[in-house]
Design an enzyme around this catalytic site. Structure first.
Site: not given
Length: 977
Positions: A247-249, A251
């Site tokens: 995952s992106d930070a 998110a």
């Protein structure tokens, strides 16, 4: 005492430690030894060690976009968009090898350095105002995927089983805006999805050098990317390898907090895991938040142990590939393979910087003679800028450094061109205090680029705040455009605001996640208010110093010298002027902030105009992370160049190009438009409907995709194009007809036949292949490509498949998308595209050919799409070539919400009135009479707050008996429809 003797027979290592066993067997053995709690802990970015098994902690996510980032000194290569401008796959592969080797070397001395590299970014540069333009390779999916394949192969290494590093592609999917980036939805129709956005990811994944993918912050078709069904339906079907989805930070929390897509974090976490997210980057190093959500989701029946195991297997597969569980940690852990800041890496950084320079225009001014006197002017003339994803520079070269080294310091003068200002308020002149004894002001200021934590400030708190008094300090004031200004003290430090709110001259460069060094000058009657961008407060004077507060101070500005006056003086005294303009990657146009215009900032516009007025022999060198609209400069100046921020060797490379030591051969990886009016809305992702990128743009660009000049000339000849089974073989000859050795970038485009496509909107031309070749003067080479015939196709929404229309295809070879030198025609056979079988199969709402006023939205939280009118207004869909056979007499629409659906075909029109069905996911069918036969176009108009998923048509004689009482049926003549 004597030590106990060792056991005669040490127990054998567990199977997961045995490199001779198959990977699946090793993974399964290790998984079986982990408790449920230990497995759950592996789902967070920062995974703890398991001491009883001898397993070390592990972190996903090491930034390495153009060098190892955030971990201190490293070799810094050109920005990604600059690597795209090289059009050189082999070069980029070698850069990937260097970056991954440095990552391994750095990790040997610092276990914070990760081997799961979050790079490259393969988001297509669809819109040049995107703030993160610097991170992508190109607006074209083929060029992007070719460069991405090269970089990931370099990062991975060439061992058949072990990975030097494990690259993760960013950011899945259709992500091109920082504005509302975690709440905006990209409306992506099937053709754009398959022909454009997925294409860039697919080739890199299929090449086998990608360890994983990172979903983007945004939503696609109303659904967050972190619960995207495309992860399962597309991504994981492209390879047998267990891809790790990181995952992106932050998110995962966005799913509830900002996007409000789910009611609880437990529901959101379970949905993300089920969709295919394997590693959660959230809440920094505190894994307890995510693991707690997972545990509660399991307890509530939202997740099973099997769901956890699936994600953990993918995580462990990456770690096994890196050699972590092998004796000796695998072949890449051998110190003999380590290398860091070597002469070879330094040479590679310079080679890349040279190959990234694009000569946009040249009326004979360049290259310069040895005896030329040069005035180097501009805000970036003596700068070597880094960006948010750069490592810390070990060495640096500015354009001024490079030109003085190349031409001699006595022949090169420098004027920055800043405005010199004094600022006065009621309390006196703004001034920088004298250094206090022992204040440490002689030491280096903090380097913002070296900070690991984005929250760290760039300001130095050991310096005294600014004051106001009878004696002024003279500041360098720069307008970077978009309302962002910087002020620099006489000693070269930037004014910055620290946590305590005081303003100090304390930063070497602007930087940080929240930039503390930018201000806005707000016109306020007889003076200016100085607003601090980072906090939103105003510069104010207090008894203990100058600080940012709610109550603003009114300042008057005195200009001892304007930047353009200094530039004009320097320009008049030189043979040639090089104006170096562009952007600071930490100021407007960066992550979290899109640009608002293509225009060059006003300050820099004044500088090149002043230089040109004083000396017509003026060249503009743009050093920037994105394109500019510089039509006036193109018209008035004899030479223009562009390069992305070129890393540690940027200045040396630019000087060697200007001197003619190297003939420039960079090519534009994206279209340079002439004006803002050429651009669609930033959030319009329909490149077909809004005519975006070189593929569909109908206007005249300032500089076309693939454009770039050099100091030699090239001839193209002997084009041969012929099908060979499932391939298309193309070959032609390139000859250097000029006086110097030079590179040429041979570009091959194709154009599909228009007659066979009917009313379908197809690209003007699309890149099929490219090759950068080096030729001595007079030398020639035969360039040959073999293309899959399937690559000539498009996504056929009529039948939901990839298709190649039969007919005469144009094969176009040349030096850019607009500089075609050779053309051939190739006949490709196959079945023509049939009309839509709507009587048998109905219509999916998203499979339209044209639309107006609609968006694609999620049909459910987990799968499928629907269409609605924007803001509940009126929208229209057009479906070409609908085959109603020998006739239909009723239509049924599957809708959610409330409103009306109008169907218009020829002289027949029907309105289906839809009463409220409940929520946006509560679908119902409504039927009305509708008569049509044969092949004809169909218009579907949506009115009100409803979502249309499907239309089905009925041919039975008694179909009208099922018409809803709420349906209104009307008929009109064609001319009134």
């Amino acid at each position: 005492m004597t030590a106990s003797p060792p056991p005669l027979h040490a127990p054998p290592p567990p199977p997961f430690r045995d490199p001779e066993l198959p990977l699946d067997q090793r993974v399964n053995d290790l998984l079986s030894r982990l408790t449920t709690g230990e497995r759950i802990a592996l789902l967070h970015q920062f995974t703890p060690g398991v001491e009883r098994l001898g397993i070390a902690p592990f972190r996903t996510g090491q930034e390495a976009l153009h060098g190892v980032a955030w971990m201190g000194p490293a070799t810094v290569f050109p920005q990604a968009v600059g690597l795209g401008a090289t059009w050189n796959d082999d070069l980029v592969r070698r850069i990937g090898e260097a970056v991954s080797t440095e990552a391994r070397t750095m990790r040997a001395g610092d276990d914070r350095v990760g081997l799961n590299l979050w790079a490259p970014t393969v988001n297509l540069l669809r819109h040049p105002l995107w703030g993160r333009n610097e991170e992508g390779y190109s607006e074209d999916p083929r060029l992007t995927s070719a460069i991405a394949v090269a970089y990931t192969r370099g990062l991975r290494g060439d061992h058949p089983h072990y990975w030097r590093t494990a690259p993760v592609l960013k950011h899945w999917l259709a992500h091109n805006n920082e504005t509302l980036r975690d709440t905006s939805s990209s409306s992506v129709r099937p053709r754009v999805l398959h022909e454009y956005d997925l294409r860039a990811f697919r080739a890199a994944v299929e090449a086998g050098a990608v360890a994983g993918v990172m979903p983007a912050y945004n939503l696609v078709n109303g659904r967050p990317n972190h619960v995207s069904p495309y992860l399962r339906e597309q991504l994981r079907t492209w390879t047998d390898h267990d891809l790790l989805v990181c995952s992106d930070a932050g998110a995962p929390s966005n799913l509830v907090d900002s996007e409000k897509y789910f009611d609880t974090h437990e529901e959101a976490t379970a949905a993300a895991l089920a969709a295919g997210v394997d590693s959660f980057t959230d809440h920094g190093t505190d894994a307890s938040v995510i693991t707690g959500r997972v545990q509660r989701a399991m307890k509530g029946g939202l997740l099973t142990e099997s769901d956890i195991d699936t994600a953990v297997r993918r995580h462990l597969s990456v770690r096994f590939g890196l050699g972590e569980f092998d004796p000796g940690q695998g072949p890449y852990a051998d110190p003999a393979t380590y290398a860091f800041d070597t002469p070879a890496h330094r040479e590679l950084a310079q080679e890349a910087a040279e190959q990234a320079v694009v000569l946009l225009k040249n009326d004979g001014l360049l290259p310069l003679r040895e005896d030329t006197s040069i005035a180097v002017v501009g805000l970036l003339a003596d700068e070597c800028k880094t960006d948010w994803y750069s490592g810390t520079l070990i060495r640096r070269s500015t354009p001024l450094d490079g030109l003085r080294e190349r031409f001699g310091a006595d022949r090169v003068t420098f004027t920055e061109g800043v405005d010199r200002v004094r600022l006065k308020c009621a309390a006196g002149w703004l001034r920088v205090p004298d250094p206090a004894p022992g204040s440490g002001t002689d030491g280096p200021a903090q380097d913002a680029g070296a900070a690991l934590d984005p929250a760290l400030l760039t300001g130095r708190t050991d310096l005294a705040p600014l004051t106001c008094g009878p004696e002024p300090s003279e500041f360098a004031l720069v307008d970077w455009g978009g309302g962002a200004w910087t002020l620099r003290a006489p000693d070269g430090r930037y004014l910055s605001v620290a946590d305590d709110g005081f303003v100090r001259a304390s930063a070497d460069q602007p930087g940080g996640w929240v930039v503390q060094e930018t201000f806005a000058l707000v016109d306020h009657g007889d003076g200016y208010l100085i607003e601090h961008t980072g906090t939103g407060g105003y510069v104010s004077v207090a008894a203990d110093g100058v600080r940012v507060a709610d109550e603003p101070e009114l300042f008057t500005v005195e200009f001892p010298e304007r930047g353009e006056d200094a530039v004009a003086r320097a320009a008049a005294q030189a043979d040639v002027v090089i104006v170096v303009a562009g952007n600071d990657p930490h100021i407007n146009g960066r992550e979290t902030e899109d640009r608002v215009t293509l225009a060059l900032p006003p300050h820099q516009e004044r500088l090149w105009r002043a230089a040109r007025a004083a000396n017509p022999r003026t060249a503009l060198a743009l050093v920037s992370a994105y394109p500019y609209a510089v039509a006036d400069a193109h018209d008035q100046l004899p030479a223009l160049l562009w390069t992305a921020h070129g890393g540690q060797a940027a200045g040396t490379a630019l000087a060697r190009i200007i001197a003619g030591d190297v003939s420039p051969a960079g090519r534009l990886p994206q279209t340079w438009y002439a004006t803002d009016a050429d651009l669609p809305d930033l959030l319009d992702y329909d490149i077909i409907g809004s005519r975006q990128t070189y593929l569909y743009f109908d206007g005249t660009p300032l500089y076309p995709f693939g454009h770039g000049l050099g100091y030699s000339t090239f001839a193209y000849g002997d084009l041969v194009a012929a099908p060979e089974g499932e391939l298309l073989r193309v070959a032609f000859t390139v000859t250097n007809t000029g006086p110097v050795a030079a590179d040429e970038v041979a570009q091959l485009y194709t154009r599909a036949p228009r007659d066979a496509a009917g009313a379908l909107a197809l690209p003007h031309r699309q890149l099929a292949a490219h090759r950068r070749v080096h030729l001595a003067a007079g030398a020639r080479c035969r360039v040959e490509f073999r293309l899959l015939l399937s690559e000539l196709g498009f996504w056929d929404v009529r039948h939901d498949r990839w298709a190649v229309v039969p007919g005469a295809y144009e094969v176009l070879a040349g030096a850019s998308s607009d500089d075609i030198r050779l053309t051939a025609t190739v006949d490709i056979g196959g079945a023509p595209i049939a009309a839509r079988p709507v009587r048998e199969s109905g219509l999916t709402a998203t499979a339209y050919d044209e639309q107006k006023g609609t968006e694609i939205v999620d049909r459910s939280r987990t799968s499928d799409d629907a269409v609605h009118a924007v803001d509940g207004g009126t929208g229209e869909l057009l479906f070409h070539a609908c085959d109603f056979g020998d006739g239909v007499c009723a239509v049924s629409v599957e809708v959610a919400g409330a409103g009306a659906v109008d169907l218009i075909s020829g002289s027949t029109a029907t309105t289906v009135t839809v009463p409220a069905t409940g929520g946006v996911y509560d679908y119902a069918r409504h039927t009305a009479g509708f008569t049509a036969a044969g092949v004809r176009d169909l218009r579907v108009r949506l009115r009100g707050h409803l979502r249309l998923a499907e239309l089905t048509f009925t041919a039975t004689a008694d179909a009208t008996a099922t018409v809803d009482a709420t349906a209104t049926v009307t008929a009109r003549r064609r001319e009134t429809a």
